[in-house]
Write an enzyme that holds these catalytic residues in place. Structure first.
Site, short mmCIF file in Angstrom:
data_model
loop_
_atom_site.label_atom_id
_atom_site.label_comp_id
_atom_site.label_asym_id
_atom_site.label_seq_id
_atom_site.Cartn_x
_atom_site.Cartn_y
_atom_site.Cartn_z
N ILE A 72 2.64 12.88 2.17
CA ILE A 72 3.49 11.74 2.52
C ILE A 72 4.22 11.29 1.26
CG2 ILE A 72 3.54 9.41 3.49
CD1 ILE A 72 2.56 11.58 5.45
N ASN A 106 -5.61 2.93 -6.35
CA ASN A 106 -5.51 4.35 -6.02
C ASN A 106 -5.30 5.13 -7.32
OD1 ASN A 106 -4.94 6.88 -5.13
ND2 ASN A 106 -3.34 6.28 -3.68
N CYS A 128 -3.76 9.41 -6.98
CA CYS A 128 -2.55 9.92 -6.36
C CYS A 128 -2.02 11.03 -7.25
CB CYS A 128 -1.55 8.82 -6.05
SG CYS A 128 -0.33 8.52 -7.31
N LYS A 167 -10.41 3.83 -6.58
CA LYS A 167 -10.47 4.95 -5.64
C LYS A 167 -10.29 6.26 -6.38
CE LYS A 167 -8.86 6.76 -1.28
NZ LYS A 167 -8.06 6.52 -0.07
N GLY A 189 -14.11 10.25 4.06
CA GLY A 189 -13.88 11.68 3.95
C GLY A 189 -14.49 12.37 5.16
N GLY A 190 -13.66 12.64 6.14
CA GLY A 190 -14.12 13.40 7.30
C GLY A 190 -15.01 12.65 8.26
N GLY A 194 -10.44 7.61 8.25
CA GLY A 194 -9.10 8.07 7.92
C GLY A 194 -8.51 8.92 9.04
N THR A 195 -8.51 10.23 8.82
CA THR A 195 -7.89 11.17 9.74
C THR A 195 -8.31 10.97 11.20
OG1 THR A 195 -7.72 12.73 7.92
CG2 THR A 195 -7.57 13.65 10.12
C1 LIG Z 1 -1.62 10.84 6.12
C2 LIG Z 1 -2.47 10.31 5.03
C3 LIG Z 1 -1.96 9.37 4.13
C4 LIG Z 1 -2.75 8.88 3.10
N1 LIG Z 1 -2.23 7.95 2.25
C5 LIG Z 1 -3.02 7.40 1.29
C6 LIG Z 1 -2.54 6.36 0.45
O1 LIG Z 1 -1.40 5.89 0.56
N2 LIG Z 1 -3.37 5.87 -0.52
C7 LIG Z 1 -4.65 6.33 -0.67
O2 LIG Z 1 -5.39 5.86 -1.53
N3 LIG Z 1 -5.15 7.31 0.13
C8 LIG Z 1 -4.36 7.85 1.10
N4 LIG Z 1 -4.87 8.82 1.92
C9 LIG Z 1 -6.26 9.29 1.74
C10 LIG Z 1 -7.21 8.55 2.68
O3 LIG Z 1 -7.23 7.18 2.40
C11 LIG Z 1 -8.63 9.12 2.57
O4 LIG Z 1 -9.08 8.94 1.24
C12 LIG Z 1 -8.73 10.59 2.91
O5 LIG Z 1 -7.85 10.91 3.96
C13 LIG Z 1 -10.14 11.05 3.27
O6 LIG Z 1 -10.61 10.45 4.46
P1 LIG Z 1 -10.52 11.17 5.91
O7 LIG Z 1 -11.04 12.55 5.74
O8 LIG Z 1 -11.35 10.33 6.81
O9 LIG Z 1 -9.07 11.16 6.30
C14 LIG Z 1 -4.08 9.32 2.96
C15 LIG Z 1 -4.59 10.25 3.86
C16 LIG Z 1 -3.83 10.74 4.88
C17 LIG Z 1 -4.42 11.75 5.81
#
Ligand SMILES: Cc1cc2nc3c(=O)[nH]c(=O)nc-3n(C[C@H](O)[C@H](O)[C@H](O)COP(=O)(O)O)c2cc1C
Ligand SMILES: Cc1cc2nc3c(=O)[nH]c(=O)nc-3n(C[C@H](O)[C@H](O)[C@H](O)COP(=O)(O)OP(=O)(O)OC[C@H]3O[C@@H](n4cnc5c(N)ncnc54)[C@H](O)[C@@H]3O)c2cc1C
Ligand SMILES: Cc1cc2nc3c(=O)[nH]c(=O)nc-3n(C[C@H](O)[C@H](O)[C@H](O)COP(=O)(O)OP(=O)(O)OC[C@H]3O[C@@H](n4cnc5c(N)ncnc54)[C@H](O)[C@@H]3O)c2cc1C
Ligand SMILES: Cc1cc2nc3c(=O)[nH]c(=O)nc-3n(C[C@H](O)[C@H](O)[C@H](O)COP(=O)(O)O)c2cc1C
Ligand code: FES
Ligand code: FES
Lengths: 220, 275, 275, 220
Positions: free
Chosen positions: C54, C107, C110, C138, C216-217, C238-239
């Site tokens: 993104i 964050n 990044c 983070k 994470g997952g 998240g996802t």
């Molecule tokens: C589409 C998308 C956008 C994300 N944008 C950010 C963000 O702007 N800032 C951030 O710290 N993490 C961002 N993340 C990471 C998530 O916050 C999270 O750390 C990561 O997806 C792992 O969790 P999950 O496996 O449950 O998705 C993003 C993840 C996804 C999938």
């Protein structure tokens, strides 16, 4: 030589608390009793180790205790479905014993029906944790059976040469009673053919691969 | 494209047929002294991968050279020796003792070795000083700037890279909520690793243009092609060998007549390289 | 245990009902200047996860403070503001401009920020100097020694940790062998990440004992319990929110009457901690 | 308000090169034509966006082009299987048009049958890449149909107010011919409800979320 083939399920039967999974044999050798096969568990990454329970010219049968996702997936198979089967693997029981006594604890009875066939009707003693589990003794008709709180070790006459399979505490007890007993052990296995070093067990003070050195080991 | 096994995922002496179905056999990592490895349980399955905490179980350098190596030579398969240790001298001494093998793979990503770029480069430099054999530096993807590490080992004299080693992972027992592995954490391998492996190969190829042995979650011909497109010259099979010892042959069939020379590097053509 | 969304995985203004089903809403990362984000395509599905590139699309600090924040306050959900930037001053200026929110999440992982331990600690220290709000750092799991990073940000004044951010990953188009994402690589999230997240939480809890937001997952109640056992005080989704906006409610049902206080940290009891 | 429910497949029919998937409607609203639903694709992590094609009191029907793993999994569903369905989502077509003309290219015809029903029989023109694909025109009985090499844009009379859905090049051509046309665009979507920012498209020089601002956008 172990082969890996995609075989069809020919039957899935409940036997007390366990499940007997029958597969068409194809080009697979049954091997020596106590050897095992790696069976593909649908939906899982790694195959699961299972001792051969029964062999006929057309079929191989495995007795399963559904204790987790892999064995559950195998017990949920239906006739006609196909899975990869790899084996026979490891070292089985030595069959050159004069006064054999087969000893099984719970799902540890799995290799004994095939062992009994190959030995020509040896005496057998089996222990189970419930009456329902004990129904599996039907696969070894002449066996003497006890149910907890009685333990199978109570039935062992040390005059015999013991060939045993069962939970670890049982095997340790048997080893203590019967030096020279042949014991079939278990360990978590990823590959079953010596590739992963995951199945390490302590053999005479050294970590060795159970799938290569065992699963049948002689009690010290 | 040479098809190899990933280090620690095949024993050519117990499975010579599988080793012969490959274009080269990579040994389990050899350390100066014998190691029993960690206490069991040392493997666990996760939803889309597996964990291992084998702990570099190996017979040690002397017994490897005296016993295993001569037997391995008899197989007639090109040999890659995976070399491990704890300080640069460990690696260099093992490298110095080896000759007449296809390549040496320096396992720079075992959990007990400091993986900072300096130290990886130091190890490579120490080994470079004592051997003319092809040196492959095996890296983990767990680094905030992998291209920096890749450039550092290239500058130190690595002839190639092996990518990727496992990632730290963990699995708990559903009832007890205790770790399944006796050691707690282990290395995550298998399908979950594939996107990470593609990115690592892509990054390191862009950074160094060195020949790369790609690995991580390869299960089918398609995965081999993807790694080659990202910049891998050779590919290794790891976890898949546990469930399918026939994988080398099957994967070759699946690749079929795809022209891997043509595919090589295509993932670098359109996208903005992210390194 | 508070159930949150993972930053970037929910917009409370377009889906207020989902935000209200959580114990707190975490914003997408806010940078000093507005960012459009990367060119599309910027998402891709992998076998057991997804990739995103993104690129921190966000309206920038000024518009966020003037437009989004007042609207978010009206939701009545505790707010966590995710703060991003490129140098420590970027973060500190945003932190200084915020008050009356539940927590600030820095964050530090990044893709365009140098993630070495020093720099992460520097950012945390700069923010600590300008705010008394709870500061969560983070981190990504992509570090050879995560416990070192965790200790460094703790020493710099972080009140808590958010673990884990995505891992670098890549996916290719099956026909063309070109990257699916316009940017090439992206961040891997979803089920593939779970074992990595457990290990990271486990490592960082052992290293710092700080409160951790684990993520994470996570897809089911079971995953929440596992993170808590590894040392997470709070958990973020998240996802999973992309495929199931009802996940917060469902996950709570799945957790049922499991006593999370009792489960907390159990993964540290038996195993040799690996840090 | 969009809802997410687990619905049963009531029918799966081949329509030329496409597949019509019928689901029992349950508590789901059909929404405005041009709005879409996120359908769970069995075995895949992310759901797939599909425009509503037909609505009846008891059913919602979707027209699918199997172009990859997700749409293939959906086309392989069998009656009785259940999937999660979330919607209606996004902004559909404005229906307050005086002289509507429906324009569809390929699978872009998907939202037009429901749109026609809601408008009360508007004229329609459809373009397809082969005769087999063109069989799907049966879902919009009065439409005029062309097959490549002829293009659907040849049939557009600029005196009408166009409501169009189809491949990007077609939409760009329509936009150039008919300022003010309502165009239904596509973008890769992870969530469909504004959560992921994955579906960014250039709207008047700015990247915006198509699932929030669209999928129907007015041609400048
Ligand atoms: C589409 C998308 C956008 C994300 N944008 C950010 C963000 O702007 N800032 C951030 O710290 N993490 C961002 N993340 C990471 C998530 O916050 C999270 O750390 C990561 O997806 C792992 O969790 P999950 O496996 O449950 O998705 C993003 C993840 C996804 C999938
Ligand atoms: C050579 C050999 C032969 C075998 N023969 C047979 C046979 O004939 N029949 C048969 O049914 N089985 C046999 N087994 C055992 C069988 O392979 C395993 O039961 C099977 O692999 C389990 O897989 P699973 O996915 O079902 O369960 P898993 O999830 O792998 O778990 C297995 C069991 O261990 C428990 N467990 C795992 N980790 C922990 C932990 N950390 N703490 C507490 N408990 C834990 C689980 O709860 C479960 O009860 C044999 C094993 C070997 C090595
Ligand atoms: C609002 C909206 C409404 C929609 N309505 C419908 C509908 O009613 N019916 C319908 O059938 N579809 C519809 N779609 C499209 C549908 O969502 C997609 O076709 C579907 O998500 C594809 O998923 P998949 O897993 O089948 O294919 P994917 O694997 O996601 O691939 C989709 C296609 O893109 C190609 N592709 C992907 N990446 C690349 C690349 N880098 N280079 C070249 N080609 C590439 C693939 O080969 C394939 O043909 C709609 C989409 C949106 C956004
Ligand atoms: C059981 C096991 C043991 C391993 N042992 C080693 C080793 O000794 N040395 C090494 O460099 N890598 C070792 N690895 C890592 C693999 O070589 C490979 O890098 C990793 O597993 C990723 O590939 P895969 O996903 O195909 O398995 C081991 C992996 C596994 C699963
Ligand atoms: S199970 Fe792999 S070495 Fe024994
Ligand atoms: S599809 Fe997720 S924001 Fe549009």
């Amino acid at each position: 030589m172990p082969r890996r083939e995609r075989r069809s399920v020919t039957g899935v039967e409940r036997v007390g608390a366990y499940t007997l999974l029958r597969l068409d044999r194809g080009g697979l050798e049954p091997g020596v009793p106590g050897q095992f096969f790696m069976l593909e568990a649908p939906g899982r990454l790694l195959p699961r180790a299972l001792s051969l329970c029964q062999a006929s010219p057309g079929e191989l049968a495995f007795l399963l205790d559904a204790v987790g996702p892999g064995t559950e997936a195998l017990c949920a198979l239906e006739p006609g479905e196909r899975i990869h089967v790899f084996g026979p693997l490891g070292n089985g029981f030595r069959l050159d014993v004069e006064r054999p006594l087969l000893v099984g604890g719970g799902i540890g009875m799995a290799p004994l029906p095939y062992l009994a066939t190959r030995l020509g009707r040896a005496p057998a003693v089996l222990g189970f944790r419930s009456e329902r589990h004990a129904e599996a003794a039907a696969l070894l008709p002449d066996a003497e059976v006890v149910v907890e709180p009685r333990l199978v070790t109570e039935l062992i006459d040390p005059g015999y040469e013991v060939l045993a399979c069962g939970p670890e505490p049982m095997l340790h007890a048997v080893a203590a009673m019967c030096p020279g007993a042949q014991l079939a052990w278990e360990a978590p296995m990823a590959c079953g053919y010596g590739a992963c070093y995951g199945c390490a067990v302590d053999v005479d003070g050294e970590l060795k691969r159970l799938c290569v050195e065992g699963p049948v080991l002689e009690a010290a | 494209m040479r098809l190899l096994n990933a280090s620690g995922c095949l024993d050519a002496l117990t499975a010579p047929g599988v080793a012969r179905s490959l274009d080269g056999f990579v040994t389990k990592t050899i350390t100066p002294l014998p190691r029993e490895g960690n206490a069991p349980p040392r493997i666990a399955e996760t939803a889309y991968g597996m964990l291992n905490a084998i702990g570099l179980a190996n017979p040690g350098r002397e017994r490897f050279l005296a016993e295993a190596l001569p037997q391995l030579r008899e197989l007639g398969v090109p040999l890659w020796i995976s070399v491990g240790g704890f300080v640069a001298a460990d690696y260099a001494e093992t490298c110095a003792a080896l000759e007449d093998v296809e390549a040496l793979e320096l396992n720079l990503s075992c959990p007990n070795v400091d993986e900072a770029a300096d130290s990886a480069a130091e190890i490579v430099a120490a080994c470079r000083a004592v051997t003319a054999l092809p040196l492959y530096a095996k890296l983990s993807a767990a680094h905030p700037d992998l291209s920096e590490v890749a450039r550092a080992v290239a500058a130190a004299g690595a002839d190639g890279l092996s990518l990727v080693n496992t990632l730290r992972g963990m699995a708990l027992h559903p009832r007890t909520h205790e770790p399944v592995l006796a050691r707690g954490q282990g290395g995550l391998s298998g399908p979950s690793l594939k996107p990470v492996a593609l990115a690592a190969v892509h990054t390191c190829y862009a950074a160094t243009k060195l020949p790369i042995v790609g690995m991580g979650g390869v299960a089918a011909g398609r995965d081999v092609v993807d790694l080659v497109a990202c910049g891998a010259r050779d590919v290794a099979l790891g976890t898949i060998l546990f469930s399918d010892p026939d994988a080398p042959t099957r994967v070759r069939v699946e690749i079929g007549d795809a022209d891997l020379d043509e595919v090589f590097g295509t993932a670098h053509e359109s996208a903005a390289v992210h390194a």
